[in-house]
Design a protein around this motif. Structure first.
Motif, short mmCIF file in Angstrom:
data_model
loop_
_atom_site.label_atom_id
_atom_site.label_comp_id
_atom_site.label_asym_id
_atom_site.label_seq_id
_atom_site.Cartn_x
_atom_site.Cartn_y
_atom_site.Cartn_z
N LEU A 85 53.16 33.63 33.99
CA LEU A 85 53.19 34.70 35.09
C LEU A 85 53.97 34.02 36.34
O LEU A 85 53.60 33.42 37.09
CB LEU A 85 51.79 35.08 35.37
N PRO A 86 55.11 34.59 36.60
CA PRO A 86 56.15 33.89 37.50
C PRO A 86 55.86 34.62 39.05
O PRO A 86 56.72 34.44 39.69
CB PRO A 86 57.68 34.34 36.79
N PHE A 87 55.06 35.65 39.05
CA PHE A 87 54.83 36.05 40.57
C PHE A 87 53.30 35.85 40.72
O PHE A 87 52.51 35.91 40.21
CB PHE A 87 55.48 37.56 40.55
N GLY A 88 53.36 35.82 42.29
CA GLY A 88 51.69 35.80 42.83
C GLY A 88 51.75 36.07 44.10
O GLY A 88 52.60 36.69 44.65
N TYR A 89 50.55 35.98 44.54
CA TYR A 89 50.28 36.16 46.00
C TYR A 89 50.62 34.97 47.02
O TYR A 89 49.82 33.95 46.90
CB TYR A 89 48.70 36.58 46.15
N TYR A 90 51.54 34.92 47.52
CA TYR A 90 52.07 33.79 48.27
C TYR A 90 52.51 33.96 49.58
O TYR A 90 53.70 34.03 50.13
CB TYR A 90 53.21 33.12 47.41
N PRO A 91 51.68 34.47 50.66
CA PRO A 91 51.88 35.07 52.04
C PRO A 91 52.44 34.09 52.83
O PRO A 91 53.29 34.42 53.80
CB PRO A 91 50.61 35.46 52.43
N THR A 131 46.83 31.74 45.69
CA THR A 131 46.40 32.56 44.45
C THR A 131 44.81 32.44 44.03
O THR A 131 44.34 33.09 43.33
CB THR A 131 47.28 32.32 43.27
N GLU A 132 44.26 31.12 44.38
CA GLU A 132 43.10 30.84 43.89
C GLU A 132 41.92 31.87 44.02
O GLU A 132 41.37 32.30 43.03
CB GLU A 132 42.50 29.50 44.53
N PRO A 133 41.54 32.21 45.18
CA PRO A 133 40.75 33.21 45.48
C PRO A 133 40.90 34.56 44.65
O PRO A 133 39.69 35.02 44.25
CB PRO A 133 40.66 33.60 46.92
N LEU A 134 42.15 34.89 44.61
CA LEU A 134 42.37 36.26 43.83
C LEU A 134 42.15 35.98 42.51
O LEU A 134 41.33 36.89 41.63
CB LEU A 134 43.55 36.82 44.03
N VAL A 135 42.40 34.94 41.65
CA VAL A 135 42.32 34.66 40.34
C VAL A 135 40.83 34.51 39.98
O VAL A 135 40.15 35.06 39.24
CB VAL A 135 42.74 33.14 39.94
N ASN A 136 39.99 33.89 41.03
CA ASN A 136 38.44 33.83 40.85
C ASN A 136 37.86 34.99 40.74
O ASN A 136 36.91 35.40 39.95
CB ASN A 136 37.71 32.68 41.96
N VAL A 137 38.20 35.71 41.93
CA VAL A 137 37.35 37.31 41.93
C VAL A 137 37.95 38.07 40.88
O VAL A 137 36.88 38.73 40.19
CB VAL A 137 38.06 37.96 43.23
N GLN A 138 39.16 37.96 40.03
CA GLN A 138 39.43 38.86 39.06
C GLN A 138 38.85 38.33 37.81
O GLN A 138 38.38 39.17 36.93
CB GLN A 138 41.04 38.73 38.83
N LEU A 139 38.48 37.07 37.71
CA LEU A 139 37.67 36.52 36.44
C LEU A 139 36.35 36.93 36.39
O LEU A 139 35.76 37.40 35.50
CB LEU A 139 37.95 34.88 36.47
N ARG A 140 35.89 37.02 37.79
CA ARG A 140 34.29 37.35 37.90
C ARG A 140 34.44 38.91 37.63
O ARG A 140 33.33 39.18 36.80
CB ARG A 140 34.28 37.14 39.37
N GLU A 141 35.35 39.87 38.04
CA GLU A 141 35.21 41.24 37.76
C GLU A 141 35.43 41.33 36.21
O GLU A 141 34.78 42.32 35.55
CB GLU A 141 36.23 42.10 38.49
N LEU A 142 36.18 40.64 35.65
CA LEU A 142 36.48 40.93 34.18
C LEU A 142 35.23 40.48 33.48
O LEU A 142 34.85 41.22 32.30
CB LEU A 142 37.79 40.04 33.67
N TYR A 143 34.52 39.38 33.83
CA TYR A 143 33.30 38.94 33.37
C TYR A 143 32.29 40.24 33.13
O TYR A 143 31.53 40.52 32.40
CB TYR A 143 32.97 37.80 33.67
#
Length: 256
Positions: free
Chosen positions: A67-73, A117-129
């Motif tokens: 995945l070559p794009f992400g949240y990099y503010p 990207t860490e917090p967003l990844v963690n939230v999405q993994l939690r939501e998918l679970y």
């Protein structure tokens, strides 16, 4: 190599791997994000690819396209840096991982080379679970390869630094503009150390306070060596292999 890149398979071959319960690994690595004057915009992508290749050399995993794009503010204002909103990045993760789940994959892991990207990844993994019942594992570069930290000599790191530069030296030294590497701690060394999280950006403006960085780097890339990079990559690979063996013992023991 025991594992495979999904992109190299036909769809019936992919189905065979999925049906055997193989772990599917989704790497995240920015294909275009500033890393100072000496490292290419694709630094994170190169790191994600190298980590995934080393993992697949040891374990029979299926590595999804990076995945070559992400949240990099913190880097969005630098020419060439590509950045997604948190909503877009989260939706993209949800669709990609959800697609694998819809295709019957139950052993999934994310390999994330970013920090913002860490917090967003963690939230999405939690939501998918919550919505699918599939517990997806997530590994973040900030927690990987810490056994090699003793090798690094910079006063402060964080971006385009000794650590990242050393790994690029080990992965693809031709990409490095070594003559342009300079120490750049900005004003972060003087920043107060507290228990509080503070959002940050990187800025070349002299009045930017702790956000200031002359080159877009935070650390000292001049201290990097290829040997340090190899040790760091070995430590990261060991962490990933040990982690997947612990979490998916049956899946990583399948024959390729």
């Amino acid at each position: 190599m025991k594992g495979v890149w999904l992109e190299d398979l036909t769809w019936p071959e992919a189905k065979e791997w999925f049906d055997r319960g193989a772990v599917v690994v989704l790497p995240i690595g920015a294909a275009s994000k500033e890393h100072g004057h000496h490292l290419p915009l694709c630094t994170d992508y190169l790191l994600a690819r190298a980590m995934a290749e080393r993992l697949a050399a040891v374990l029979p995993v299926v590595v999804a396209p990076i995945l070559p794009f992400g949240y990099y503010p913190a880097f969005r204002h630098y020419p060439g840096s590509q950045h997604l909103s948190p909503e877009t990045f989260s939706a993209l993760l949800k669709d990609l991982l959800g697609g694998f789940i819809d295709q019957g994959v139950r052993n999934l892991a994310v390999l994330n080379t970013g920090v913002s990207t860490e917090p967003l990844v963690n939230v999405q993994l939690r939501e998918l679970y919550e919505t699918t019942g599939v517990r997806i594992a997530g590994a973040h570069i900030s927690n990987l390869g810490r056994a090699a930290d003793v090798l690094f000599e910079q006063k402060l790191g964080g971006h385009g630094d000794e650590h990242e530069t050393a790994m690029i030296m080990a992965i693809d030294p031709a990409r490095l503009r070594a003559e342009k590497a300079v120490p750049d701690y900005g004003n972060m060394i003087e920043a107060p150390k507290t228990v509080f999280y503070l959002p940050a950006v990187f800025s070349g403006e002299a009045g930017a306070g702790i956000d200031f960085s002359q080159t877009g780097v935070r650390g000292d890339p001049t201290l990097a060596t290829r040997e340090k990079g190899e040790e760091a990559l070995d430590a990261i690979t060991a962490d990933l292999v040990d982690g997947l063996r612990a979490l998916f013992p049956d899946a990583v023991s399948i024959s390729s």
